[in-house]
Write an enzyme that holds these catalytic residues in place. Structure first.
Site, PDB file in Angstrom:
ATOM      1  N   HIS A  21     -37.867 -42.248 -21.515  1.00 14.01           N
ATOM      2  CA  HIS A  21     -37.028 -42.765 -20.634  1.00 14.01           C
ATOM      3  C   HIS A  21     -35.631 -42.104 -20.783  1.00 14.01           C
ATOM      4  CE1 HIS A  21     -35.110 -45.171 -23.681  1.00 14.01           C
ATOM      5  NE2 HIS A  21     -36.170 -45.415 -24.340  1.00 14.01           N
ATOM      6  N   HIS A  81     -30.092 -47.128 -31.269  1.00 15.25           N
ATOM      7  CA  HIS A  81     -29.041 -48.163 -30.353  1.00 15.25           C
ATOM      8  C   HIS A  81     -27.637 -48.152 -31.054  1.00 15.25           C
ATOM      9  CE1 HIS A  81     -32.780 -50.757 -28.493  1.00 15.25           C
ATOM     10  NE2 HIS A  81     -32.706 -49.485 -28.225  1.00 15.25           N
ATOM     11  N   ASP A 116     -33.446 -41.862 -28.979  1.00 13.47           N
ATOM     12  CA  ASP A 116     -33.894 -42.834 -28.047  1.00 13.47           C
ATOM     13  C   ASP A 116     -33.325 -42.824 -26.680  1.00 13.47           C
ATOM     14  OD1 ASP A 116     -34.981 -45.117 -26.906  1.00 13.47           O
ATOM     15  OD2 ASP A 116     -33.765 -46.498 -28.068  1.00 13.47           O
ATOM     16  N   GLU A 123     -35.303 -48.345 -19.017  1.00 15.62           N
ATOM     17  CA  GLU A 123     -36.260 -48.858 -19.827  1.00 15.62           C
ATOM     18  C   GLU A 123     -35.380 -49.819 -20.927  1.00 15.62           C
ATOM     19  OE1 GLU A 123     -37.801 -49.923 -23.906  1.00 15.62           O
ATOM     20  OE2 GLU A 123     -36.288 -48.712 -23.499  1.00 15.62           O
TER      21      GLU A 123
HETATM   22 ZN   LIG Z   1     -36.305 -46.218 -26.119  1.00 18.37          ZN
END
Ligand SMILES: [Zn+2]
Length: 481
Positions: free
Chosen positions: A294, A438, A306, A340
């Protein structure tokens, strides 16, 4: 010649018979041929060497992270990322490069995020981030006493004490589990549903312990769910050390009063795109394999692991096949999903746009667990396809692939499962992922180049193996919809 002088010949015959038996075990009859296994093994060696030699994935990822950090859906960063991705796919010479439209949620964190302890220690600041999707506090903030809980059961048991208070969810990730994704799964309910459950019993806001395996002062954001019929209350993630300090203040039943200020905002859904390109197959181009990650990320850090890593591995995997002239029989399509983190609209949009051809999708592979050293693949494949994937992945042991095991593929591709598509998730080592997941720490500087490239190589090899099989990998049974 039954006796004497035939020893060597007998040995050779025996060896041939033994090899036949072994090959029957490793290659399921009628679907995977010896030639398939041999071709994939030879290709894997070349792919691995080329990936480690060129370091292309890391160069791509660095460029993405510096060109378009903070790629939350609807943001300027995401628009830059789409333009970057379209150019990257064209630069490596893929066919049918295009942007496929979908609508995405649009939330902004704003510029104010404060959590201060007013009593018993006046004006002590705690490091926080708004949880993604949170509503704002009133402009001058909200002030309330704190109730600490470790679970929803405890929350409901303390319901009479929660009304008008701030609920502090303080259950750490389980450090005793070797798989940090299992530990994350065991604690994430507090961040995802904490505000909803606390609002049901009258709380005015929630503070959630950050989901990380480290004890430090970096807060970690993520998404939350509200429900239409339940009041939306503000939600923040506090650093793990901040959570420890808060718990220490509360110890012994002391009254702790907090003031929270957030100025997050929700907007109308925004236009966005899945970015798509293809390496067209030579003899069966209508049979499709998808590889992707993503493109969106949280709005702190650079979204390097990420999921910039997964996107760049997908692009670089196709670049490797092109460079090495390994164009397979079937089409491999790279899909960089638009959304996502706070909605999975990219994955849903893909299934909507490609509904008519999903019956010709052979496999979808996602990389969304960070750019770390390869460990294995997880798949929803049925028994026959699982054995084939294991045989094709066998040459990847030297690159760190230890298993192909039953499991999930990834959030973006999960929407294809009910159409019978075999899903595969790339599984790298999990020990460092939640140090930075995150958070502001998820930057290119935390990505090891060789670990990232090994991931690209094993993805490219498995894709090539399946895309170039003589016969098509068996699909799963499509579930009734
Ligand atoms: Zn992810």
């Amino acid at each position: 010649m039954p006796f004497g002088g035939g020893g060597e010949m007998q040995k050779t015959a025996w060896l041939a018979a033994l090899l036949l038996v072994l090959s029957a075990v490793s290659a399921p009859a009628g679907t995977l041929t010896e030639a398939d296994v041999k071709r994939t093994g030879e290709a894997s060696k070349r792919i691995l060497a080329e990936a480690l030699r060129t370091g292309r994935t890391h160069a791509l990822l660095k460029d993405l992270c510096k060109t378009a950090p903070r790629r939350l859906s609807g943001s300027e960063g995401m628009a830059k990322a789409e333009a970057w991705a379209e150019r990257a796919l064209k630069d490596i010479g893929l066919e049918n490069v295009r942007l496929e439209a979908c609508k995405v949620p649009h939330w902004e964190r704003g510029s104010v995020a404060e959590l201060a302890c007013l009593a018993p220690v006046p004006d002590t600041k705690l490091p926080i981030l708004a949880i993604g999707g949170s509503v704002a506090t009133p402009g001058d903030g909200l002030t309330a006493e704190v109730v600490e809980v470790k679970s929803f059961d405890e929350l409901h048991a303390k319901a009479d004490r929660v009304k008008g208070r701030i609920v502090f969810f303080n259950r750490p990730m389980d450090a005793t589990l070797p798989d940090t994704f299992a530990a994350y799964g065991g604690a994430a309910d507090q961040r995802v549903r904490g505000a909803l459950e606390a609002a049901k019993v009258g709380a005015v806001a929630v503070v959630v312990r950050s989901l990380t395996t480290l004890l430090d002062d970096i807060p970690h954001t993520g998404t939350l769910f509200y429900a239409a019929a339940v009041k939306r209350i503000p939600a923040v993630a506090v650093s793990t050390l901040g959570a420890e300090r808060l718990a220490a203040l509360l110890a012994g039943g002391k009254t702790v009063k907090l003031r929270m200020r957030l100025d997050c905002r929700w907007h109308e859904d925004a236009p966005a795109h899945n970015v798509v390109g293809e390496l067209r197959g030579t003899s069966r181009p209508d049979e499709i394999l998808v590889v992707g990650g993503h493109l969106d990320s949280w709005d702190v850090g650079e979204g390097a692991h990420d999921d910039g890593a997964g996107c760049c591995q997908s692009i670089a995997a196709l670049a490797l096949l092109k460079t090495l002239n390994l164009r397979p029989k079937r089409t491999i399509r790279v899909v960089l999903f638009a959304n996502e983190e706070n909605g999975s609209r990219g994955g849903r949009g893909y299934v909507r746009t490609h509904a008519a051809e999903l019956k010709h999708h052979v496999l979808a592979l996602e990389s969304d667990r960070g750019g770390f050293t390869p460990r294995g693949f997880a798949t929803n494949a049925g028994p026959a396809a699982l054995e084939i994937l294991r045989a094709l992945a066998a040459p990847l042991r030297s690159a760190g692939i230890e298993y192909v095991r039953p499991g999930g593929g990834g959030a973006d591709i999960s929407h294809m499962a009910k159409f019978g598509v075999v899903l595969v998730g790339y599984v790298p080592d999990s020990q460092r992922y939640f140090d930075l997941h995150h958070s502001a720490r998820d930057t290119i500087e935390t990505v090891n180049e060789r670990e990232l490239e090994l991931g690209t190589a094993v993805i490219a090899s498995l894709l090539y193996g399946v895309a170039d099989m003589e016969k098509t990998l068996p699909r799963n049974d499509a579930q009734a919809r």
